[in-house]
Design a protein around this motif. Structure first.
Motif, mmCIF file in Angstrom:
data_model
loop_
_atom_site.group_PDB
_atom_site.id
_atom_site.type_symbol
_atom_site.label_atom_id
_atom_site.label_comp_id
_atom_site.label_asym_id
_atom_site.label_seq_id
_atom_site.Cartn_x
_atom_site.Cartn_y
_atom_site.Cartn_z
ATOM 1 N N THR A 1 0.852 -1.195 0.000
ATOM 2 C CA THR A 1 0.000 0.000 0.000
ATOM 3 C C THR A 1 0.882 1.238 0.000
ATOM 4 O O THR A 1 1.921 1.263 0.666
ATOM 5 N N VAL A 2 0.489 2.243 -0.766
ATOM 6 C CA VAL A 2 1.244 3.508 -0.802
ATOM 7 C C VAL A 2 0.301 4.657 -0.454
ATOM 8 O O VAL A 2 -0.749 4.827 -1.074
ATOM 9 N N MET A 3 0.714 5.431 0.539
ATOM 10 C CA MET A 3 -0.036 6.623 0.904
ATOM 11 C C MET A 3 0.823 7.836 0.565
ATOM 12 O O MET A 3 2.006 7.887 0.906
ATOM 13 N N SER A 4 0.220 8.792 -0.144
ATOM 14 C CA SER A 4 0.938 10.019 -0.491
ATOM 15 C C SER A 4 0.152 11.189 0.073
ATOM 16 O O SER A 4 -1.023 11.374 -0.276
ATOM 17 N N CYS A 5 0.761 11.934 0.985
ATOM 18 C CA CYS A 5 0.093 13.051 1.671
ATOM 19 C C CYS A 5 -1.302 12.643 2.165
ATOM 20 O O CYS A 5 -2.299 13.351 1.944
ATOM 21 N N GLY A 6 -1.367 11.494 2.811
ATOM 22 C CA GLY A 6 -2.606 11.055 3.456
ATOM 23 C C GLY A 6 -3.579 10.335 2.554
ATOM 24 O O GLY A 6 -4.593 9.808 3.022
ATOM 25 N N GLU A 7 -3.300 10.283 1.266
ATOM 26 C CA GLU A 7 -4.209 9.636 0.312
ATOM 27 C C GLU A 7 -3.640 8.280 -0.099
ATOM 28 O O GLU A 7 -2.457 8.220 -0.485
ATOM 29 N N VAL A 8 -4.455 7.239 -0.054
ATOM 30 C CA VAL A 8 -3.978 5.933 -0.529
ATOM 31 C C VAL A 8 -3.993 5.971 -2.053
ATOM 32 O O VAL A 8 -5.051 6.114 -2.670
ATOM 33 N N ILE A 9 -2.817 5.877 -2.655
ATOM 34 C CA ILE A 9 -2.754 5.956 -4.128
ATOM 35 C C ILE A 9 -2.435 4.603 -4.765
ATOM 36 O O ILE A 9 -2.498 4.463 -5.979
ATOM 37 N N LEU A 10 -2.094 3.631 -3.942
ATOM 38 C CA LEU A 10 -1.865 2.284 -4.475
ATOM 39 C C LEU A 10 -2.228 1.291 -3.379
ATOM 40 O O LEU A 10 -1.811 1.459 -2.236
ATOM 41 N N ASP A 11 -3.008 0.280 -3.735
ATOM 42 C CA ASP A 11 -3.358 -0.720 -2.739
ATOM 43 C C ASP A 11 -3.500 -2.075 -3.434
ATOM 44 O O ASP A 11 -4.311 -2.204 -4.360
ATOM 45 N N GLY A 12 -2.698 -3.026 -3.014
ATOM 46 C CA GLY A 12 -2.788 -4.373 -3.573
ATOM 47 C C GLY A 12 -2.661 -4.397 -5.086
ATOM 48 O O GLY A 12 -3.377 -5.139 -5.759
ATOM 49 N N GLY A 13 -1.800 -3.589 -5.628
ATOM 50 C CA GLY A 13 -1.578 -3.587 -7.079
ATOM 51 C C GLY A 13 -2.569 -2.728 -7.851
ATOM 52 O O GLY A 13 -2.481 -2.631 -9.079
ATOM 53 N N VAL A 14 -3.524 -2.103 -7.150
ATOM 54 C CA VAL A 14 -4.509 -1.251 -7.839
ATOM 55 C C VAL A 14 -4.128 0.210 -7.622
ATOM 56 O O VAL A 14 -3.968 0.659 -6.484
ATOM 57 N N PHE A 15 -3.984 0.929 -8.728
ATOM 58 C CA PHE A 15 -3.584 2.330 -8.631
ATOM 59 C C PHE A 15 -4.815 3.201 -8.383
ATOM 60 O O PHE A 15 -5.812 3.113 -9.105
ATOM 61 N N LEU A 16 -4.728 4.052 -7.352
ATOM 62 C CA LEU A 16 -5.885 4.865 -6.970
ATOM 63 C C LEU A 16 -5.563 6.358 -7.050
ATOM 64 O O LEU A 16 -6.367 7.194 -6.635
ATOM 65 N N GLY A 17 -4.388 6.681 -7.557
ATOM 66 C CA GLY A 17 -3.968 8.084 -7.628
ATOM 67 C C GLY A 17 -4.625 8.805 -8.785
ATOM 68 O O GLY A 17 -5.474 8.250 -9.499
ATOM 69 N N LYS A 18 -4.204 10.051 -8.963
ATOM 70 C CA LYS A 18 -4.812 10.865 -10.019
ATOM 71 C C LYS A 18 -3.744 11.805 -10.571
ATOM 72 O O LYS A 18 -3.014 12.450 -9.799
ATOM 73 N N ALA A 19 -3.693 11.873 -11.891
ATOM 74 C CA ALA A 19 -2.723 12.793 -12.502
ATOM 75 C C ALA A 19 -3.006 14.214 -12.020
ATOM 76 O O ALA A 19 -4.158 14.633 -11.974
ATOM 77 N N GLY A 20 -1.949 14.907 -11.645
ATOM 78 C CA GLY A 20 -2.094 16.301 -11.229
ATOM 79 C C GLY A 20 -2.207 16.478 -9.723
ATOM 80 O O GLY A 20 -2.135 17.590 -9.221
ATOM 81 N N ARG A 21 -2.356 15.372 -8.976
ATOM 82 C CA ARG A 21 -2.488 15.535 -7.520
ATOM 83 C C ARG A 21 -1.130 15.812 -6.852
ATOM 84 O O ARG A 21 -1.082 16.366 -5.771
ATOM 85 N N GLY A 22 -0.050 15.414 -7.521
ATOM 86 C CA GLY A 22 1.286 15.658 -6.968
ATOM 87 C C GLY A 22 1.637 17.142 -7.055
ATOM 88 O O GLY A 22 1.259 17.806 -8.009
ATOM 89 N N ARG A 23 2.337 17.641 -6.051
ATOM 90 C CA ARG A 23 2.643 19.083 -6.019
ATOM 91 C C ARG A 23 4.143 19.357 -6.049
ATOM 92 O O ARG A 23 4.933 18.532 -5.598
ATOM 93 N N PHE A 24 4.475 20.539 -6.541
ATOM 94 C CA PHE A 24 5.878 20.978 -6.540
ATOM 95 C C PHE A 24 6.316 21.203 -5.099
ATOM 96 O O PHE A 24 5.618 21.856 -4.323
ATOM 97 N N LEU A 25 7.492 20.674 -4.785
ATOM 98 C CA LEU A 25 8.035 20.796 -3.434
ATOM 99 C C LEU A 25 9.076 21.898 -3.399
ATOM 100 O O LEU A 25 10.101 21.802 -4.081
ATOM 101 N N LYS A 26 8.802 22.907 -2.608
ATOM 102 C CA LYS A 26 9.831 23.949 -2.396
ATOM 103 C C LYS A 26 10.821 23.399 -1.385
ATOM 104 O O LYS A 26 10.459 23.126 -0.246
ATOM 105 N N ARG A 27 12.048 23.201 -1.804
ATOM 106 C CA ARG A 27 13.030 22.618 -0.893
ATOM 107 C C ARG A 27 13.879 23.708 -0.233
ATOM 108 O O ARG A 27 14.078 24.779 -0.802
#
Ligand code: URP
Ligand code: ZN
Ligand code: ZN
Length: 463
Positions: free
Chosen positions: A429-455
């Motif tokens: 399972t993969v959680m990205s910023c609190g959202e489960v985007i992958l679970d048991g081989g099923v992708f649940l993410g969405k294009a555009g949800r990732g954000r630019f990180l100011k480092r």
């Protein structure tokens, strides 16, 4: 939305312990044993699983024009494939074409990622030109959260810069707290060796490796570190491939210099013979620096174990075999340089590192997540499971068997450098910023949800 991850074994770089994790919104709220189920609206059961900070790949090239073509994964396909392998953050490279402003390059790369990135991403800036307002541009980039720069000592007439430019860039980072990443190979000497090979009719892929000696890498690493020492700045060597180069980093670190280096799975697991495959298949393994003789591999693993090397990244730069690598069928110098790997980094390093006793579990987490977060100014937002950090969390099944193959991978490329490699241990399972985007081989993410990180500038390389 709140989520409770229950009954797992939490693994950070500094400790392994049984604990539950409470996530509220995008952040981790609490990490401790015995958090009641009633604390959350959703419960994920992590019994028998390792719970680790999401992987951070500090070296990727998505949608990058290079070698007369463009890398075949864009921000949508590349970040999706990254998630399939447990990576929740990447740092990609924007390129400043000669004679242009870095802000324009940054805008170009933001547009490439916009609406496409499925996980958070940062950017390094590749500097090709410090004429005009170049030094001011570097400060401008740091203000925008682009807190690292890559400079090339290879690829003359394309990306290579001279020592004066490298020294000026390093000196600027001594003021603005950014970090210079060096592609360390002596490109001028390599070009002479390459020209001799071509003149002798040596055009097959293997000559890519035979014309780039480890000494040319070690010399450049030595020079990069010397220039950084004079400039009083840290330096980070990218994609280090050989024992000779590693010795230079180790000696510098032993002298107390802030020299850092990464290597990649391909240098840890593959060797020069791959380039000699028949039917032009060696082209699949053409990237720089090249694969080395087998004797280098255990030295690199040892370097990871003893902190002579700090990070494992991928240098993911995929080109399809059929229509892109084929550009160099009659001349190895025309083969686009790069290979795919964004999806397999954690699987390969876990299996060959942790399972085979070369790395502890904590060192594994450090190499693939915590150290890149620190060095590149993302820690403790990323790279650790702790209250207040982003909820980038992976649930890892240490018993899962997986065979790597282009038939089943998610990278947009028609081959795998690790075809047929069997690994034990894979992400559940993969959680990205609190959202489960992958679970048991099923992708649940969405294009555009990732954000630019100011480092942040003055990250771990400075402390
Ligand atoms: O061959 C490689 N490594 N391609 C990507 C560009 C670079 O030098 O990192
Ligand atoms: Zn490079
Ligand atoms: Zn690269």
């Amino acid at each position: 939305m709140s989520t409770l991850i229950r009954n797992g074994t939490v693994v950070n770089a500094d400790a392994t312990f049984p604990a539950d994790i409470l996530v509220e919104g995008e952040k981790i709220k609490e990490v401790r044993a015995g958090i009641p189920e009633t604390a959350a609206t959703r419960v994920l059961d992590a019994t028998g699983l390792l719970v680790m900070p999401g992987g951070i790949d500090a070296h990727t090239h998505l949608d990058m024009p290079f070698g007369g073509t463009t890398s075949s994964d864009d921000f949508e396909t590349g970040t999706r494939a990254a998630a399939f392998g447990g990576t929740t953050t990447i740092v990609d490279f924007a390129i400043q074409p000669r004679g242009t402003r870095m802000r324009d390059a940054l805008d170009t790369w933001w547009k490439k990622a916009d609406g496409k990135a499925q996980i958070d991403y940062g950017l390094h800036m590749i500097v090709t030109d410090l004429g005009g307002a170049g030094l001011e541009d570097m400060d401008d980039m740091v203000r925008e959260g682009v807190a690292s720069f890559k400079l090339f000592m290879a690829y003359p007439n394309v990306l290579m810069v001279d020592d004066a430019t490298i020294f000026r860039a390093l000196s600027q980072t001594a003021k603005n707290g950014a970090l210079v990443c060096m592609h360390a190979e002596n490109g001028s000497v390599i070009d002479v060796i390459v020209a001799r090979a071509l003149a002798e009719g040596k055009t097959a892929p293997i000559y890519h490796a035979l014309t780039r000696p480890t000494t040319a890498e070690a010399e450049a690493v030595h020079r990069a570190i010397a220039l950084a020492e004079i400039a009083r700045a840290p330096v980070y060597i990218v994609h280090l491939s050989s024992e000779d180069a590693l010795n230079e980093v180790r000696e510098a670190r032993d002298r107390g210099l802030p020299a850092f280096a990464e290597t990649c799975p391909q240098y840890l697991l593959l060797s020069i013979e791959e380039l000699d495959r028949p039917n032009f298949e060696g082209a699949k393994y053409v990237f720089t620096p090249p694969l080395r003789e087998k004797k280098n591999l255990p030295k690199l693993w040892d370097g990871l174990k003893h902190d002579h090397l700090q990070v494992v990244s991928t240098d993911h730069c995929p080109f399809c075999f059929e229509d892109q690598k084929a550009l160099g069928k009659s001349d190895f110098t025309k083969i686009p340089n790069g290979g795919p790997g964004i999806e397999n980094r954690l699987q390969l390093i876990y299996h060959h590192g942790v399972n085979q006793g070369k790395l502890t579990l904590n060192r594994f987490v450090e190499l693939v997540s915590t150290a890149p977060a620190r060095i590149f100014g993302m820690f403790p937002r990323k790279g650790v499971l702790a209250a207040g950090s982003d909820a980038d969390i992976i649930l890892w099944d240490p018993a899962a068997d997986h065979t790597i193959s282009a038939q089943t991978h998610h990278m947009r490329v028609d081959y795998s450098m690790f075809e047929g490699f069997r690994v034990k241990g894979n992400v559940r399972t993969v959680m990205s910023c609190g959202e489960v985007i992958l679970d048991g081989g099923v992708f649940l993410g969405k294009a555009g949800r990732g954000r630019f990180l100011k480092r942040q500038a003055r990250g771990g390389a400075w402390t």
